[in-house]
Design a protein around this motif. Structure first.
Motif, PDB file in Angstrom:
ATOM      1  N   PRO A  13       0.814  -1.224   0.000  1.00 41.60           N
ATOM      2  CA  PRO A  13       0.000   0.000   0.000  1.00 41.60           C
ATOM      3  C   PRO A  13       0.850   1.278   0.000  1.00 41.60           C
ATOM      4  O   PRO A  13       0.359   2.344  -0.360  1.00 41.60           O
ATOM      5  CB  PRO A  13      -0.827  -0.105   1.286  1.00 41.60           C
ATOM      6  N   THR A  14       2.107   1.163   0.412  1.00 43.25           N
ATOM      7  CA  THR A  14       2.941   2.371   0.516  1.00 43.25           C
ATOM      8  C   THR A  14       3.799   2.610  -0.725  1.00 43.25           C
ATOM      9  O   THR A  14       4.467   3.633  -0.810  1.00 43.25           O
ATOM     10  CB  THR A  14       3.860   2.264   1.742  1.00 43.25           C
ATOM     11  N   THR A  15       3.746   1.692  -1.666  1.00 43.71           N
ATOM     12  CA  THR A  15       4.640   1.834  -2.824  1.00 43.71           C
ATOM     13  C   THR A  15       4.131   2.881  -3.826  1.00 43.71           C
ATOM     14  O   THR A  15       2.935   3.147  -3.905  1.00 43.71           O
ATOM     15  CB  THR A  15       4.807   0.491  -3.559  1.00 43.71           C
ATOM     16  N   PHE A  16       5.096   3.466  -4.536  1.00 43.71           N
ATOM     17  CA  PHE A  16       4.728   4.417  -5.587  1.00 43.71           C
ATOM     18  C   PHE A  16       4.506   3.699  -6.916  1.00 43.71           C
ATOM     19  O   PHE A  16       3.990   4.262  -7.856  1.00 43.71           O
ATOM     20  CB  PHE A  16       5.825   5.475  -5.758  1.00 43.71           C
ATOM     21  N   PHE A  17       4.923   2.444  -6.968  1.00 47.73           N
ATOM     22  CA  PHE A  17       4.772   1.696  -8.217  1.00 47.73           C
ATOM     23  C   PHE A  17       3.306   1.325  -8.431  1.00 47.73           C
ATOM     24  O   PHE A  17       2.541   1.148  -7.483  1.00 47.73           O
ATOM     25  CB  PHE A  17       5.624   0.416  -8.182  1.00 47.73           C
ATOM     26  N   THR A  18       2.951   1.212  -9.691  1.00 43.27           N
ATOM     27  CA  THR A  18       1.578   0.827 -10.034  1.00 43.27           C
ATOM     28  C   THR A  18       1.604  -0.527 -10.722  1.00 43.27           C
ATOM     29  O   THR A  18       2.672  -1.038 -11.088  1.00 43.27           O
ATOM     30  CB  THR A  18       0.961   1.851 -11.008  1.00 43.27           C
ATOM     31  N   GLY A  19       0.399  -1.073 -10.909  1.00 38.84           N
ATOM     32  CA  GLY A  19       0.281  -2.336 -11.621  1.00 38.84           C
ATOM     33  C   GLY A  19       0.877  -2.231 -13.011  1.00 38.84           C
ATOM     34  O   GLY A  19       1.481  -3.181 -13.530  1.00 38.84           O
ATOM     35  N   ASN A  20       0.741  -1.069 -13.591  1.00 39.88           N
ATOM     36  CA  ASN A  20       1.264  -0.845 -14.933  1.00 39.88           C
ATOM     37  C   ASN A  20       2.797  -0.921 -14.950  1.00 39.88           C
ATOM     38  O   ASN A  20       3.388  -1.449 -15.900  1.00 39.88           O
ATOM     39  CB  ASN A  20       0.784   0.518 -15.425  1.00 39.88           C
ATOM     40  N   ASP A  21       3.426  -0.378 -13.883  1.00 36.37           N
ATOM     41  CA  ASP A  21       4.890  -0.431 -13.789  1.00 36.37           C
ATOM     42  C   ASP A  21       5.355  -1.889 -13.739  1.00 36.37           C
ATOM     43  O   ASP A  21       6.319  -2.278 -14.405  1.00 36.37           O
ATOM     44  CB  ASP A  21       5.371   0.299 -12.526  1.00 36.37           C
ATOM     45  N   ILE A  22       4.658  -2.675 -12.922  1.00 35.71           N
ATOM     46  CA  ILE A  22       5.040  -4.086 -12.767  1.00 35.71           C
ATOM     47  C   ILE A  22       4.841  -4.821 -14.099  1.00 35.71           C
ATOM     48  O   ILE A  22       5.681  -5.619 -14.521  1.00 35.71           O
ATOM     49  CB  ILE A  22       4.192  -4.759 -11.651  1.00 35.71           C
ATOM     50  N   LYS A  23       3.737  -4.500 -14.765  1.00 35.25           N
ATOM     51  CA  LYS A  23       3.469  -5.121 -16.071  1.00 35.25           C
ATOM     52  C   LYS A  23       4.612  -4.804 -17.046  1.00 35.25           C
ATOM     53  O   LYS A  23       5.125  -5.707 -17.727  1.00 35.25           O
ATOM     54  CB  LYS A  23       2.137  -4.597 -16.618  1.00 35.25           C
ATOM     55  N   ASN A  24       4.982  -3.516 -17.094  1.00 34.80           N
ATOM     56  CA  ASN A  24       6.051  -3.103 -18.007  1.00 34.80           C
ATOM     57  C   ASN A  24       7.359  -3.839 -17.697  1.00 34.80           C
ATOM     58  O   ASN A  24       8.088  -4.254 -18.611  1.00 34.80           O
ATOM     59  CB  ASN A  24       6.265  -1.586 -17.924  1.00 34.80           C
ATOM     60  N   ASN A  25       7.630  -4.000 -16.405  1.00 32.58           N
ATOM     61  CA  ASN A  25       8.852  -4.710 -16.012  1.00 32.58           C
ATOM     62  C   ASN A  25       8.829  -6.169 -16.487  1.00 32.58           C
ATOM     63  O   ASN A  25       9.840  -6.698 -16.958  1.00 32.58           O
ATOM     64  CB  ASN A  25       9.032  -4.673 -14.490  1.00 32.58           C
ATOM     65  N   LEU A  26       7.646  -6.792 -16.335  1.00 38.38           N
ATOM     66  CA  LEU A  26       7.517  -8.189 -16.783  1.00 38.38           C
ATOM     67  C   LEU A  26       7.686  -8.305 -18.296  1.00 38.38           C
ATOM     68  O   LEU A  26       8.348  -9.222 -18.794  1.00 38.38           O
ATOM     69  CB  LEU A  26       6.141  -8.748 -16.387  1.00 38.38           C
ATOM     70  N   VAL A  27       7.099  -7.358 -19.000  1.00 35.15           N
ATOM     71  CA  VAL A  27       7.206  -7.371 -20.469  1.00 35.15           C
ATOM     72  C   VAL A  27       8.663  -7.181 -20.870  1.00 35.15           C
ATOM     73  O   VAL A  27       9.184  -7.880 -21.753  1.00 35.15           O
ATOM     74  CB  VAL A  27       6.294  -6.290 -21.083  1.00 35.15           C
ATOM     75  N   LYS A  28       9.319  -6.202 -20.198  1.00 34.15           N
ATOM     76  CA  LYS A  28      10.736  -5.950 -20.503  1.00 34.15           C
ATOM     77  C   LYS A  28      11.580  -7.188 -20.212  1.00 34.15           C
ATOM     78  O   LYS A  28      12.577  -7.453 -20.890  1.00 34.15           O
ATOM     79  CB  LYS A  28      11.247  -4.776 -19.664  1.00 34.15           C
ATOM     80  N   ALA A  29      11.190  -7.931 -19.185  1.00 32.32           N
ATOM     81  CA  ALA A  29      11.949  -9.133 -18.821  1.00 32.32           C
ATOM     82  C   ALA A  29      11.666 -10.295 -19.781  1.00 32.32           C
ATOM     83  O   ALA A  29      12.220 -11.386 -19.614  1.00 32.32           O
ATOM     84  CB  ALA A  29      11.613  -9.531 -17.383  1.00 32.32           C
ATOM     85  N   GLY A  30      10.762 -10.079 -20.724  1.00 32.98           N
ATOM     86  CA  GLY A  30      10.537 -11.074 -21.770  1.00 32.98           C
ATOM     87  C   GLY A  30       9.506 -12.126 -21.430  1.00 32.98           C
ATOM     88  O   GLY A  30       9.486 -13.198 -22.037  1.00 32.98           O
ATOM     89  N   THR A  53      -3.100  -5.454 -16.083  1.00 31.64           N
ATOM     90  CA  THR A  53      -3.337  -4.749 -14.815  1.00 31.64           C
ATOM     91  C   THR A  53      -4.780  -5.050 -14.401  1.00 31.64           C
ATOM     92  O   THR A  53      -5.565  -5.587 -15.198  1.00 31.64           O
ATOM     93  CB  THR A  53      -3.180  -3.232 -14.986  1.00 31.64           C
ATOM     94  N   ALA A  54      -5.116  -4.657 -13.165  1.00 29.94           N
ATOM     95  CA  ALA A  54      -6.476  -4.914 -12.660  1.00 29.94           C
ATOM     96  C   ALA A  54      -7.508  -4.282 -13.575  1.00 29.94           C
ATOM     97  O   ALA A  54      -8.545  -4.878 -13.882  1.00 29.94           O
ATOM     98  CB  ALA A  54      -6.613  -4.359 -11.242  1.00 29.94           C
ATOM     99  N   LEU A  55      -7.205  -3.058 -14.036  1.00 32.37           N
ATOM    100  CA  LEU A  55      -8.152  -2.330 -14.890  1.00 32.37           C
ATOM    101  C   LEU A  55      -8.328  -3.032 -16.237  1.00 32.37           C
ATOM    102  O   LEU A  55      -9.452  -3.165 -16.739  1.00 32.37           O
ATOM    103  CB  LEU A  55      -7.632  -0.903 -15.110  1.00 32.37           C
ATOM    104  N   GLU A  56      -7.214  -3.523 -16.776  1.00 35.62           N
ATOM    105  CA  GLU A  56      -7.279  -4.192 -18.079  1.00 35.62           C
ATOM    106  C   GLU A  56      -8.015  -5.528 -17.991  1.00 35.62           C
ATOM    107  O   GLU A  56      -8.586  -5.988 -18.979  1.00 35.62           O
ATOM    108  CB  GLU A  56      -5.859  -4.428 -18.614  1.00 35.62           C
ATOM    109  N   ALA A  57      -7.991  -6.109 -16.799  1.00 40.90           N
ATOM    110  CA  ALA A  57      -8.613  -7.425 -16.635  1.00 40.90           C
ATOM    111  C   ALA A  57     -10.127  -7.356 -16.477  1.00 40.90           C
ATOM    112  O   ALA A  57     -10.800  -8.381 -16.475  1.00 40.90           O
ATOM    113  CB  ALA A  57      -8.002  -8.134 -15.424  1.00 40.90           C
TER     114      ALA A  57
END
Lengths: 230, 430
Positions: free
Chosen positions: B255-272, B281-285
Motif C-alpha cells: 500500500p505504501t509503494t509508488f509503483f503501479t500495476g502498470n509499472d510491474i506489467k512493463n517490467n515483466l514485459v521488458k523481462a521477456g 493490470t487490474a483495470l485491463e482485466a
C-alpha cells in the motif's frame, strides 16, 4: 456675471403609443444661473415633473438641448449620464425613494461608495449629513422605522452628501404634514443660503416665497417666468 | 464632456463597481426572508447532490464490481493463461522475478483444471436418476498466499476456509450450490443440499478423489463464487502437469509503494515474459462489457445531472427575476442616484453565487461526510457488485464550479433585463 448652470433650448417631450402621440413639453427654453432656487409650478399634468426629469437626466427628451454645467447632454452615453447624475446632480423624490433594506446611514453611503469613498469615509460623511438634517439619533434606523418627514430628511441628506452642483426636488413636501413640510423647506432654504442651486417642483403656493424664481407651466409650455426682482 | 480616465482609474472604477455590487448583495441577502433563503439554498444543495450522487451511484455500481474484482480476484496485476495454452509457461521464473520487484507485497499462484463435483451420491437410491453433479474449475491454491492476496476466508458464509497444512478439504463457491443461485434461475447446473461436513467426489480427467466440504465461499466476483478451492498439494494429487506451471499469477502491491500495476506489467514485459502468459493490470482485466456499462451509466448520470442543472438554473432565474421585478422601483432609484448598472447587476450575480456556493458547500459536506461513508458501510446490493458512491474530488470540484457558473448566468440574465429598463419608468412604476 453668474454663469448659467442649466441651459435648456427648444426642449420637446412627447409620449408615444401605437396610435397616439401626447406632447408633454413644447419648446421649453430656460436658463438657470448657478446658485438660483428655481421653483417649477403648474397644475397637475402641466409637465412640471417631466421637465425636471429631462433636466435631471432621468429621461431622454424628444427634441432640444440640455446643457448642464457647460456639458451638452444630448449625445451622452448611458454610462456618462449615470456618472453625471452621481457626480453633479442630487435628487429628492416625492415618495423619498429610500432603499428599504438599508439603514439611514447606508442609504446615504451608497452613492458615496460608488464615487470611490472608502467605507469609513462614507460612513463618516453620512453620519455628519444625518446630523445636519437633525437625524443624528436615527443613523441605524431603516426607512420603515422613520416618519415621512424623517425619511425625506434622509433623502435630502443622501442627495447632498456628495456636494452636487444641482439639487432636484420633485414635490418634496407633497406627502408630508404641514409642520414636516415647513421643516423640509427650511432645509432647502438653508442649503440655498450656502449657494446651492436648487430646482424644485411644487404645487404648494405657500412655498413660493422661498424661491428666487418661479416658472409656471401650462400644457407643457412656460406661460410665466417670475425672475428675481420682476 | 467628462475627462477621459486613465487605465489605473478604470481599474479602480471597476473594483469600485464590484465593491458596491458586493455591498448591495450583502445587504439584500441579510435583509431577505430567512425561510426563502434557506429554501433556495436547499434547492441548490439538492441540485448539487443530483449532479454528484446520481452519476456517482450509477458509476459506483460498476466501480464496486471493479474494486471487488481487484481485491478478491486479480490483485493489482494478473498473469493468466494465454488462449490455446493449458498453463502459464515459466511460472516459477515469473514468480521469482515478481518477488524480487520493488513494491510487490504478495505473489499468489492459482492452478486449475476443469473438473466435476458430485454430491449426494450416498443417498442416491434410483440409479436411473441423473447424478447431482456440477462442472467447475477445480482450483489449487496456496492457502497462505491466497489469503494474503484476496482475504478469501472473509467471504466464507458457511463453515471455514482451508487450513494450510490439511488435506482432503474443499471450499465450494456459493454459485455452484442451488440454494445460493436462485438469482441465476436454471442457467446452469448446481448442486443440491451441500453443507459443510458433507462428502463430495471431485473428478479431474480420469482421477477421482473424495473431499470433505469445509466451507462455502460467496462473493460478487464470479471467478471466485463459481470455483471450488482445494490446496495446491491436493490439486497435484489429482492433476498430472509437467513443470507444475500455474494458470493465474496474481500480484498485490504494497500500500505504501509508488509503483503501479502498470509499472510491474512493463517490467515483466521488458523481462521477456509476455509470450508466456497474458499480463494485465487490474483495470485491463475488467471485462469489456463492464467498461461499456460504466461509460453508459456515466453518460446517463451526466444526462440526469444536466437536467438537474437546467432545473436549478431556471429556479435561480425565477428567484432573481421575481426579486428584480419586485425591486424594480428601487433599481430605478439606484440608477437615478448614480449607481452604475453593472454594480446592480453584479449585486444579483453575487446573490446567485451566494445561494449556489452555500448549497454546493453543504452538498460537498453531505457527499463526503455522510453519503460516501454511508455507501461504503452499507453498499447497494447489486447482483454483480456491491454498489458504492463514486465521487472523485476532481469531478466534484468541476460540478461545484459548473453549478456556480450556471447560476451566475441564470442570475445575470433577469437582472440585466430589469436593469436595462428605462430609469424613470422603473422609478415611477410605469
Amino acid at each position: 456675471m453668474t454663469k448659467n448652470i442649466i441651459s435648456v433650448k427648444n426642449l420637446f417631450k412627447t409620449y408615444s403609443t401605437k396610435d397616439i402621440e401626447t406632447p408633454v413639453l413644447r419648446d421649453i427654453n430656460l436658463e438657470v444661473p448657478e446658485g438660483q432656487f428655481l421653483g417649477i409650478m403648474g397644475k397637475s399634468g402641466a409637465g412640471k415633473s417631466t421637465l425636471m426629469y429631462q433636466i435631471g437626466l432621468l429621461d431622454h427628451p424628444s427634441g432640444g438641448e440640455i446643457i448642464l454645467n457647460g456639458m451638452n447632454t444630448e449625445n451622452m452615453s448611458t454610462e456618462v449620464r449615470t456618472q453625471m447624475r452621481l457626480n453633479e446632480l442630487g435628487y429628492v423624490f416625492q415618495d423619498y425613494a429610500l432603499i428599504p433594506e438599508l439603514t439611514a446611514t447606508e442609504n446615504i453611503m451608497i452613492p458615496l461608495l460608488m464615487k470611490g469613498f472608502s467605507m469609513n469615509e462614507s460612513k463618516k460623511i453620512s453620519t455628519d449629513m444625518l446630523g445636519r438634517v437633525g437625524l443624528a439619533h436615527r443613523t441605524d434606523n431603516k426607512p420603515s422605522q422613520l416618519s415621512g418627514g424623517e425619511q425625506q430628511r434622509v433623502s435630502i441628506a443622501r442627495a447632498m452628501a456628495h456636494n452636487p452642483k444641482i439639487l432636484f426636488a420633485d414635490e418634496p413636501t407633497a406627502n408630508l404634514d404641514s409642520a414636516s413640510g415647513h421643516s423640509i423647506i427650511q432645509l432647502f432654504k438653508d442649503l440655498h443660503a450656502t449657494g446651492q442651486t436648487i430646482v424644485m417642483v411644487t404645487h404648494e403656493e405657500e412655498y413660493v416665497k422661498f424661491c428666487d424664481r418661479i416658472v409656471y407651466l401650462e400644457d407643457g409650455k412656460i406661460v410665466r417666468d417670475n425672475k428675481p426682482h420682476q | 464632456m467628462l475627462p477621459k480616465k486613465s487605465l489605473k482609474q478604470k481599474w479602480l472604477n471597476n473594483l469600485n463597481v464590484l465593491w458596491v455590487g458586493w455591498f448591495l448583495a450583502k445587504k439584500q441577502i441579510i435583509g431577505s426572508n430567512i425561510s426563502t433563503t434557506i429554501l433556495i439554498i436547499f434547492i441548490m444543495m439538492l441540485t448539487f447532490l443530483n449532479l454528484v450522487v446520481v452519476s456517482g451511484v450509477l458509476v459506483g455500481l460498476i466501480e464496486g464490481g471493479n474494486i471487488a474484482n481487484k481485491n478478491q480476484y486479480t490483485g493489482d496485476l494478473i498473469v493468466s493463461t494465454l488462449a490455446g495454452k493449458s498453463s502459464i509457461a515459466r511460472t516459477n521464473e515469473i514468480q521469482n522475478t515478481l518477488k524480487q520487484m520493488s513494491g510487490v507485497a504478495v505473489v499468489n499462484t492459482r492452478y486449475f483444471e476443469s473438473g466435476r463435483i458430485e454430491a449426494n451420491y450416498k443417498t442416491r437410491r434410483d440409479f436411473s436418476e441423473l447424478q447431482d453433479t456440477v462442472g467447475t474449475q477445480i482450483t489449487g491454491i496456496s492457502v497462505v498466499d491466497e489469503e494474503a492476496l484476496s482475504g478469501i476466508s472473509g467471504f466464507v458464509i458457511e463453515g471455514n476456509f482451508l487450513n494450510p497444512n490439511e488435506s482432503g478439504g474443499i471450499v465450494i463457491g456459493a454459485n455452484l450450490l442451488k440454494r445460493f443461485s436462485t438469482d441465476f434461475g436454471d442457467a446452469f447446473a448446481t448442486l443440491e443440499g451441500v453443507y459443510p461436513g458433507d462428502e463430495v467426489k471431485v473428478t479431474i480427467g480420469e482421477k477421482t478423489k473424495t473431499f470433505i466440504v469445509k466451507g462455502i465461499v460467496d462473493t460478487k466476483v464470479n471467478e471466485v463464487s463459481l470455483r471450488a478451492f482445494i490446496t495446491k498439494e491436493d490439486f497435484w494429487r489429482l492433476v498430472d502437469r509437467p513443470e507444475l506451471n500455474g494458470n493465474e499469477i496474481t500480484v498485490k502491491l504494497s500500500p505504501t509503494t509508488f509503483f503501479t500495476g502498470n509499472d510491474i506489467k512493463n517490467n515483466l514485459v521488458k523481462a521477456g515474459f509476455a509470450p508466456d502468459g497474458k499480463i494485465q493490470t487490474a483495470l485491463e482485466a475488467i471485462p469489456d462489457f463492464l467498461n461499456q456499462i460504466r461509460i453508459a451509466f456515466s453518460l446517463l448520470g451526466n444526462v440526469i445531472g444536466a437536467i438537474g442543472i437546467v432545473v436549478a438554473s431556471i429556479t435561480i432565474f425565477i428567484v432573481i427575476f421575481i426579486n428584480a421585478v419586485t425591486r424594480r422601483k428601487y433599481i430605478g432609484i439606484m440608477k437615478g442616484i448614480g449607481i452604475s448598472e453593472k454594480s446592480i447587476e453584479i449585486s444579483y450575480m453575487f446573490q446567485s453565487v451566494f445561494y449556489a456556493s452555500i448549497g454546493g458547500i453543504i452538498g460537498v459536506f453531505v457527499v463526503y461526510v455522510i453519503l460516501v461513508p454511508l455507501f461504503a458501510a452499507y453498499p447497494l446490493n447489486f447482483p454483480f457488485s456491491d454498489g458504492i458512491l463514486v465521487a472523485p474530488v476532481k469531478g466534484t470540484v468541476f460540478r461545484f464550479f459548473l453549478l456556480l457558473f450556471v447560476t451566475l448566468i441564470a442570475g445575470y440574465i433577469p437582472a440585466r433585463k430589469i436593469v436595462k429598463q428605462n430609469t424613470l419608468d422603473s422609478i415611477l412604476g410605469r
